[in-house]
Design a protein around this motif. Structure first.
Motif, PDB file in Angstrom:
ATOM      1  N   VAL A 152     116.673  21.236  31.346  1.00  0.00           N
ATOM      2  CA  VAL A 152     117.415  20.770  30.168  1.00  0.00           C
ATOM      3  C   VAL A 152     118.636  19.964  30.600  1.00  0.00           C
ATOM      4  CG1 VAL A 152     118.813  21.519  28.196  1.00  0.00           C
ATOM      5  CG2 VAL A 152     116.622  22.612  28.661  1.00  0.00           C
ATOM      6  N   VAL A 153     119.322  20.420  31.626  1.00  0.00           N
ATOM      7  CA  VAL A 153     120.489  19.700  32.149  1.00  0.00           C
ATOM      8  C   VAL A 153     120.088  18.299  32.601  1.00  0.00           C
ATOM      9  CG1 VAL A 153     122.089  19.601  34.106  1.00  0.00           C
ATOM     10  CG2 VAL A 153     121.885  21.695  32.768  1.00  0.00           C
ATOM     11  N   ALA A 154     118.974  18.188  33.302  1.00  0.00           N
ATOM     12  CA  ALA A 154     118.514  16.870  33.752  1.00  0.00           C
ATOM     13  C   ALA A 154     118.242  15.955  32.564  1.00  0.00           C
ATOM     14  CB  ALA A 154     117.252  17.022  34.607  1.00  0.00           C
ATOM     15  N   ILE A 155     117.645  16.501  31.491  1.00  0.00           N
ATOM     16  CA  ILE A 155     117.375  15.702  30.300  1.00  0.00           C
ATOM     17  C   ILE A 155     118.670  15.250  29.636  1.00  0.00           C
ATOM     18  CG2 ILE A 155     116.377  15.779  27.972  1.00  0.00           C
ATOM     19  CD1 ILE A 155     114.261  17.687  29.095  1.00  0.00           C
ATOM     20  N   LEU A 156     119.662  16.142  29.583  1.00  0.00           N
ATOM     21  CA  LEU A 156     120.943  15.792  28.970  1.00  0.00           C
ATOM     22  C   LEU A 156     121.659  14.697  29.756  1.00  0.00           C
ATOM     23  CD1 LEU A 156     122.342  19.297  27.911  1.00  0.00           C
ATOM     24  CD2 LEU A 156     121.486  17.471  26.428  1.00  0.00           C
ATOM     25  N   ILE A 157     121.596  14.794  31.084  1.00  0.00           N
ATOM     26  CA  ILE A 157     122.227  13.755  31.907  1.00  0.00           C
ATOM     27  C   ILE A 157     121.584  12.406  31.615  1.00  0.00           C
ATOM     28  CG2 ILE A 157     122.569  12.918  34.263  1.00  0.00           C
ATOM     29  CD1 ILE A 157     122.780  15.796  35.180  1.00  0.00           C
ATOM     30  N   PHE A 158     120.252  12.411  31.482  1.00  0.00           N
ATOM     31  CA  PHE A 158     119.543  11.154  31.221  1.00  0.00           C
ATOM     32  C   PHE A 158     119.793  10.663  29.795  1.00  0.00           C
ATOM     33  CE2 PHE A 158     115.926   8.559  29.995  1.00  0.00           C
ATOM     34  CZ  PHE A 158     115.812   7.706  31.085  1.00  0.00           C
ATOM     35  N   GLY A 159     119.602  11.567  28.813  1.00  0.00           N
ATOM     36  CA  GLY A 159     119.681  11.145  27.421  1.00  0.00           C
ATOM     37  C   GLY A 159     121.088  10.848  26.942  1.00  0.00           C
ATOM     38  N   LEU A 160     122.023  11.775  27.213  1.00  0.00           N
ATOM     39  CA  LEU A 160     123.392  11.601  26.737  1.00  0.00           C
ATOM     40  C   LEU A 160     124.235  10.789  27.724  1.00  0.00           C
ATOM     41  CD1 LEU A 160     124.214  15.095  25.173  1.00  0.00           C
ATOM     42  CD2 LEU A 160     123.598  12.973  24.018  1.00  0.00           C
ATOM     43  N   GLY A 161     124.244  11.253  28.975  1.00  0.00           N
ATOM     44  CA  GLY A 161     125.089  10.568  29.958  1.00  0.00           C
ATOM     45  C   GLY A 161     124.678   9.127  30.191  1.00  0.00           C
ATOM     46  N   ALA A 162     123.425   8.941  30.640  1.00  0.00           N
ATOM     47  CA  ALA A 162     122.957   7.589  30.955  1.00  0.00           C
ATOM     48  C   ALA A 162     122.776   6.759  29.689  1.00  0.00           C
ATOM     49  CB  ALA A 162     121.642   7.661  31.733  1.00  0.00           C
ATOM     50  N   GLY A 163     122.193   7.371  28.652  1.00  0.00           N
ATOM     51  CA  GLY A 163     121.926   6.614  27.424  1.00  0.00           C
ATOM     52  C   GLY A 163     123.184   6.086  26.763  1.00  0.00           C
TER      53      GLY A 163
ATOM     54  N   ILE B 165     127.248  -0.069  32.230  1.00  0.00           N
ATOM     55  CA  ILE B 165     125.790  -0.069  32.415  1.00  0.00           C
ATOM     56  C   ILE B 165     125.431   0.423  33.814  1.00  0.00           C
ATOM     57  CG2 ILE B 165     123.744  -1.539  32.556  1.00  0.00           C
ATOM     58  CD1 ILE B 165     124.931  -3.248  30.344  1.00  0.00           C
ATOM     59  N   VAL B 166     126.181  -0.009  34.814  1.00  0.00           N
ATOM     60  CA  VAL B 166     125.931   0.447  36.188  1.00  0.00           C
ATOM     61  C   VAL B 166     126.109   1.960  36.277  1.00  0.00           C
ATOM     62  CG1 VAL B 166     126.748   0.356  38.574  1.00  0.00           C
ATOM     63  CG2 VAL B 166     126.561  -1.753  37.234  1.00  0.00           C
ATOM     64  N   ILE B 167     127.159   2.492  35.632  1.00  0.00           N
ATOM     65  CA  ILE B 167     127.371   3.943  35.618  1.00  0.00           C
ATOM     66  C   ILE B 167     126.178   4.642  34.977  1.00  0.00           C
ATOM     67  CG2 ILE B 167     128.794   5.802  34.656  1.00  0.00           C
ATOM     68  CD1 ILE B 167     131.198   3.873  34.889  1.00  0.00           C
ATOM     69  N   GLY B 168     125.678   4.063  33.876  1.00  0.00           N
ATOM     70  CA  GLY B 168     124.513   4.628  33.211  1.00  0.00           C
ATOM     71  C   GLY B 168     123.288   4.651  34.105  1.00  0.00           C
ATOM     72  N   LEU B 169     123.084   3.591  34.879  1.00  0.00           N
ATOM     73  CA  LEU B 169     121.942   3.535  35.786  1.00  0.00           C
ATOM     74  C   LEU B 169     122.072   4.566  36.907  1.00  0.00           C
ATOM     75  CD1 LEU B 169     121.454  -0.340  36.063  1.00  0.00           C
ATOM     76  CD2 LEU B 169     120.139   1.290  34.679  1.00  0.00           C
ATOM     77  N   ILE B 170     123.299   4.786  37.374  1.00  0.00           N
ATOM     78  CA  ILE B 170     123.533   5.820  38.393  1.00  0.00           C
ATOM     79  C   ILE B 170     123.150   7.186  37.837  1.00  0.00           C
ATOM     80  CG2 ILE B 170     125.324   7.054  39.696  1.00  0.00           C
ATOM     81  CD1 ILE B 170     126.803   4.363  39.946  1.00  0.00           C
ATOM     82  N   LEU B 171     123.596   7.453  36.605  1.00  0.00           N
ATOM     83  CA  LEU B 171     123.284   8.740  35.982  1.00  0.00           C
ATOM     84  C   LEU B 171     121.778   8.897  35.746  1.00  0.00           C
ATOM     85  CD1 LEU B 171     126.189   9.036  33.378  1.00  0.00           C
ATOM     86  CD2 LEU B 171     125.954  10.218  35.565  1.00  0.00           C
ATOM     87  N   ALA B 172     121.120   7.808  35.355  1.00  0.00           N
ATOM     88  CA  ALA B 172     119.678   7.866  35.125  1.00  0.00           C
ATOM     89  C   ALA B 172     118.937   8.204  36.416  1.00  0.00           C
ATOM     90  CB  ALA B 172     119.183   6.535  34.560  1.00  0.00           C
ATOM     91  N   ALA B 173     119.384   7.618  37.536  1.00  0.00           N
ATOM     92  CA  ALA B 173     118.746   7.897  38.821  1.00  0.00           C
ATOM     93  C   ALA B 173     118.940   9.360  39.222  1.00  0.00           C
ATOM     94  CB  ALA B 173     119.308   6.972  39.900  1.00  0.00           C
ATOM     95  N   VAL B 174     120.162   9.871  39.027  1.00  0.00           N
ATOM     96  CA  VAL B 174     120.437  11.275  39.349  1.00  0.00           C
ATOM     97  C   VAL B 174     119.615  12.195  38.455  1.00  0.00           C
ATOM     98  CG1 VAL B 174     122.215  13.071  39.260  1.00  0.00           C
ATOM     99  CG2 VAL B 174     122.737  10.854  40.284  1.00  0.00           C
ATOM    100  N   ALA B 175     119.536  11.859  37.151  1.00  0.00           N
ATOM    101  CA  ALA B 175     118.774  12.680  36.211  1.00  0.00           C
ATOM    102  C   ALA B 175     117.297  12.727  36.594  1.00  0.00           C
ATOM    103  CB  ALA B 175     118.930  12.129  34.795  1.00  0.00           C
TER     104      ALA B 175
END
Length: 313
Positions: free
Chosen positions: A87-98, A201-211
C-alpha cells in the motif's frame, strides 16, 4: 512473550525518526510554498506529507503483524506487514509521484513569477538536515541488519520491508531536495518560472521509480518468498544428520513474517523403521530444528518414499 517498550522502540527507531523528520519538513515546505509560490516546493511538501503517512501505515502494519495465530489465521498475521508495505508503494506512486507531475505540468502551462527565494533556501537547508538525520539512522540500522550481504543483495533478500522502504524514501527525499533547490535557483537565475515546474516533474519521476522498485520487492514478499538458501541448507543438513533418514527429498519454506518461517520437509526413512518409532523420530527432529533454528515457527516433516532421491553423502 511481548516485547518490552524499550525493545519495541529500538525495533521501530527508523520509522519514528523518519516520521518526526517528515512531519516537521512537510509543514515548513507548505509554508514556504505559500509564501513564494514555488511549484517544486509545493510538491516537496506533498512528498513529505505522503512519507509521513507511509511511516504511520508501516507502524500500524508492524503492530497488526504481531497478533498471535487464531483459528482463522493459524500461521499468524505476520504477512499483513507486507500488505501495508505494498500500500505504501502505491501511495508513493499515486499521491507522491502523481501530484508532483501534475503540479509541475500545471506550473509549466501557467507559469507564475516566483517571489524571494530566500525562504525556500532556508526551508531546503533545514529539510536537508532533518532528512539527512533520518537517512543516517536508516543507513545505520540497515547496515547493522544486512550482515555480510552487499547493500543491493541485502535489499533483495530482506524479509522486513520497513528497513529498505524508509531507506529508499529518505534517499529519494534527499535527491528531491537537491532537484528542488536547483529548480528554484535556475528559475530565478534565468528568469523562467517554468524551470521550477520542470523540477517538480523530475521529482515526480524519481518518486515513481522508487515506488516501482518498492512495489516489486513488496509484491514478492506478499506472494510468498522462500527463506534464505543458507537457512534451507541448515535445515537439510540437520535432517540428513539423522541416522535413520536415508534421503531428504525436498525442503520447502515460506516466510510468514520477517522472522518467522514455515517449512515442509519430505524425507525417506529406513524402510524397516516401525511407524511408532518414526513418529517419535519426527517429534525429536522437530524439537531439535526449533532449538537450533528458532525462526522456524511451523515445521512439517513427511515420511515419503522417492525412488530417485539422491543418496546422503
Amino acid at each position: 512473550m511481548s516485547a518490552s517498550p524499550a525493545s519495541g522502540w529500538r525495533a521501530n527507531i527508523v520509522l519514528y525518526a523518519a516520521l518526526a523528520a517528515n512531519v516537521g519538513i512537510a509543514i515548513a515546505k507548505f509554508v514556504a510554498a505559500a509564501i513564494t509560490g514555488s511549484s517544486s516546493m509545493l510538491t516537496e511538501g506533498v512528498h513529505s506529507l505522503v512519507d509521513s503517512g507511509n511511516q504511520l501505515l508501516l507502524l500500524y502494519g508492524k503492530r497488526r503483524a504481531t497478533r498471535p495465530p487464531d483459528a482463522v489465521h493459524p500461521f499468524g498475521y505476520g504477512r499483513e506487514l507486507y500488505f501495508w508495505a505494498f500500500v505504501v508503494a502505491i501511495l508513493i506512486f499515486g499521491l507522491g509521484a502523481g501530484v508532483s507531475v501534475y503540479e509541475g505540468w500545471k506550473h509549466i502551462q501557467s507559469p507564475e513569477p516566483l517571489q524571494d527565494p530566500l525562504v525556500n533556501y532556508i526551508v531546503l537547508g533545514v529539510a536537508v538536515l532533518l532528512e539527512g538525520s533520518s537517512w543516517i539512522v536508516a543507513v545505520r540500522e540497515f547496515g547493522r541488519a544486512k550482515g555480510a550481504h552487499g547493500w543491493w543483495q541485502a535489499i533483495r533478500v530482506s524479509k522486513d520491508p520497513t528497513t529498505f522502504i524508509v531507506l529508499f524514501e529518505d534517499s529519494a527525499a534527499l535527491l528531491g531536495l537537491m532537484v528542488a533547490g536547483i529548480g528554484i535557483w535556475a528559475s530565478h537565475a534565468w528568469g523562467d518560472p517554468r524551470i521550477d515546474g520542470a523540477a517538480s516533474i523530475v521529482i515526480g519521476l524519481i518518486l515513481a521509480a522508487v515506488a516501482a522498485l518498492l512495489a516489486r520487492e513488496s509484491k514478492g514478499l506478499l506472494i510468498g518468498e522462500r527463506a534464505d538458501p543458507a537457512l534451507v541448507e541448515q535445515i537439510r543438513a540437520c535432517v540428513k544428520a539423522e541416522p535413520q533418514v536415508t534421503a531428504v527429498n525436498h525442503v520447502r519454506t515460506i516466510h510468514t513474517a520477517p522472522e518467522s518461517v514455515f517449512v515442509a520437509i519430505s524425507a525417506d526413512f529406513e524402510h524397516t523403521l516401525p511407524m511408532g518409532e518414526a513418529e517419535t523420530l519426527i517429534g525429536d527432529m522437530e524439537h531439535r530444528l526449533r532449538a537450533t533454528l528458532p525462526q522456524l515457527t511451523s515445521i512439517y516433516i513427511r515420511p515419503e518414499k522417492r525412488e530417485d532421491a539422491p543418496p546422503i553423502g
